[in-house]
Scaffold this motif. Structure first.
Motif, PDB file in Angstrom:
ATOM      1  N   UNK A 145       0.852  -1.185   0.000  1.00 20.27           N
ATOM      2  CA  UNK A 145       0.000   0.000   0.000  1.00 20.27           C
ATOM      3  C   UNK A 145       0.890   1.239   0.000  1.00 20.27           C
ATOM      4  N   UNK A 175       0.914   5.491   0.979  1.00 22.29           N
ATOM      5  CA  UNK A 175       0.239   6.580   1.686  1.00 22.29           C
ATOM      6  C   UNK A 175       0.874   7.890   1.254  1.00 22.29           C
ATOM      7  N   UNK A 205      -0.789  13.249   4.017  1.00 25.25           N
ATOM      8  CA  UNK A 205      -2.090  13.622   4.565  1.00 25.25           C
ATOM      9  C   UNK A 205      -3.255  12.828   3.943  1.00 25.25           C
ATOM     10  N   UNK A 206      -2.964  11.643   3.468  1.00 20.87           N
ATOM     11  CA  UNK A 206      -4.016  10.805   2.891  1.00 20.87           C
ATOM     12  C   UNK A 206      -4.026   9.422   3.529  1.00 20.87           C
ATOM     13  N   UNK A 207      -5.005   8.627   3.154  1.00 23.54           N
ATOM     14  CA  UNK A 207      -5.105   7.259   3.652  1.00 23.54           C
ATOM     15  C   UNK A 207      -4.240   6.318   2.845  1.00 23.54           C
ATOM     16  N   UNK A 208      -4.630   5.072   2.798  1.00 27.00           N
ATOM     17  CA  UNK A 208      -3.855   4.048   2.105  1.00 27.00           C
ATOM     18  C   UNK A 208      -4.471   3.721   0.751  1.00 27.00           C
ATOM     19  N   UNK A 220      -4.073   0.875  -2.416  1.00 27.80           N
ATOM     20  CA  UNK A 220      -3.503  -0.412  -2.785  1.00 27.80           C
ATOM     21  C   UNK A 220      -2.677  -0.278  -4.060  1.00 27.80           C
ATOM     22  N   UNK A 256       3.859   0.883   2.491  1.00 24.06           N
ATOM     23  CA  UNK A 256       3.654  -0.126   3.532  1.00 24.06           C
ATOM     24  C   UNK A 256       3.466  -1.501   2.901  1.00 24.06           C
ATOM     25  N   UNK A 274       0.779  -4.803   9.191  1.00 26.62           N
ATOM     26  CA  UNK A 274       1.581  -3.879   8.396  1.00 26.62           C
ATOM     27  C   UNK A 274       3.015  -3.808   8.911  1.00 26.62           C
ATOM     28  N   UNK A 306       3.033   2.573  12.684  1.00 32.92           N
ATOM     29  CA  UNK A 306       2.334   1.904  11.591  1.00 32.92           C
ATOM     30  C   UNK A 306       0.872   1.694  11.976  1.00 32.92           C
ATOM     31  N   UNK A 322      -8.369   4.656  10.064  1.00 34.58           N
ATOM     32  CA  UNK A 322      -8.712   4.197   8.725  1.00 34.58           C
ATOM     33  C   UNK A 322      -9.781   3.125   8.772  1.00 34.58           C
ATOM     34  N   UNK A 331      -9.309   1.018   1.365  1.00 36.95           N
ATOM     35  CA  UNK A 331      -9.285   1.951   2.483  1.00 36.95           C
ATOM     36  C   UNK A 331      -9.832   3.316   2.095  1.00 36.95           C
ATOM     37  N   UNK A 332     -10.419   3.970   3.075  1.00 35.63           N
ATOM     38  CA  UNK A 332     -10.779   5.358   2.922  1.00 35.63           C
ATOM     39  C   UNK A 332      -9.578   6.237   3.206  1.00 35.63           C
ATOM     40  N   UNK A 333      -9.786   7.539   3.105  1.00 33.44           N
ATOM     41  CA  UNK A 333      -8.690   8.490   3.337  1.00 33.44           C
ATOM     42  C   UNK A 333      -8.434   8.705   4.819  1.00 33.44           C
TER      43      UNK A 333
END
Lengths: 115, 114
Positions: free
Chosen positions: A36, A38, A41-44, A46, A90, A105, B43, B93, B105-107
């Motif tokens: 993944x 990142x 300032x954002x999420x994950x 794929x 990750x 992770x 993590x 998350x 996943x969302x942000x």
């Protein structure tokens, strides 16, 4: 219990150079493996996943990873990096017997692409 | 495509108060939802796994009393952080599992505690 090790906390490469981010996992059974990314300032998001079959899997944006069972590794590669690839990456493992939601992770590798 | 929306993106709460965050799967049916937390410089830790019509499974160090989760249907889940303190800050998350067994996943919801 499974675990993931990403030995390099930070990696810096020049734009256009090749990249390898290392990932080793510890799990006695059949693992499912993921990378993944990142962005700041954002999420994950794929990048790619390995369930079975061809050990070299292709992902988005030119990334690929190779599952080497004998080495318990799932390194991420890219032939030519771009500045926009700067992010934290990750590696994650999920037991094949699980619901696929229980990801473990690694600590992440922060990639900086410089001019 | 499969998208996961989380709301709010950022929130600040006073120490000892509670805040609720939401997760919406769009474009696919989420067979299960996983909530993770990324504390500063760390993590991602799994908080709990939620499957519709099944009991929610919490990981060690996380409890229903502290992080109650609602998962009423295949596209929506919410989690509340009760009695938030400094150690609860971080990025929360939501990961929704699709029929291809991939976790989308969302942000995230970034929680700050004053």
């Amino acid at each position: 219990a499974q675990s993931v090790t990403q030995p390099d906390a930070r990696v810096t490469v020049s734009e256009g150079a090749s990249l390898q981010l290392r990932c080793k996992y510890s799990y006695s059974g059949t693992p499912y493996l993921f990378w993944y990314v990142q962005y700041p300032r954002q999420g994950l998001q794929l990048l790619l996943k390995y369930y079975s079959g061809d050990p070299v899997v292709q992902g988005v944006n030119g990334f690929e990873a190779e599952f080497i069972k004998s080495n318990s590794s799932f390194h991420l590669r890219k032939a030519s990096v771009h500045w926009s690839d700067s992010a934290v990456y990750f590696c994650a493992v999920s037991p094949a017997s699980s619901s696929f939601s229980k990801l473990v992770f690694g600590q992440g590798t922060s990639l900086s692409v410089v001019p | 495509g499969a998208l996961v929306y989380q709301y709010p993106r950022r929130t600040i709460c006073k120490s000892g108060t509670s805040m609720r965050m939401e997760c919406q799967a769009v474009g696919f049916q989420a067979t299960s939802v996983a909530w993770y937390r990324q504390s500063p410089q760390k993590t991602f830790e799994l908080i709990a796994l939620s499957t519709v019509n099944s009991a929610i499974k919490y990981e060690q160090n996380f409890t229903q009393e502290k992080f109650p989760i609602s998962h009423p249907n295949l596209s929506f889940s919410s989690m509340t952080v009760l009695n938030a303190y400094l150690e609860d800050r971080g990025l929360y998350l939501c990961g929704a599992r699709g029929v291809d067994n991939t976790l989308y996943f969302g942000a995230g919801t970034r929680l700050s505690v004053l």
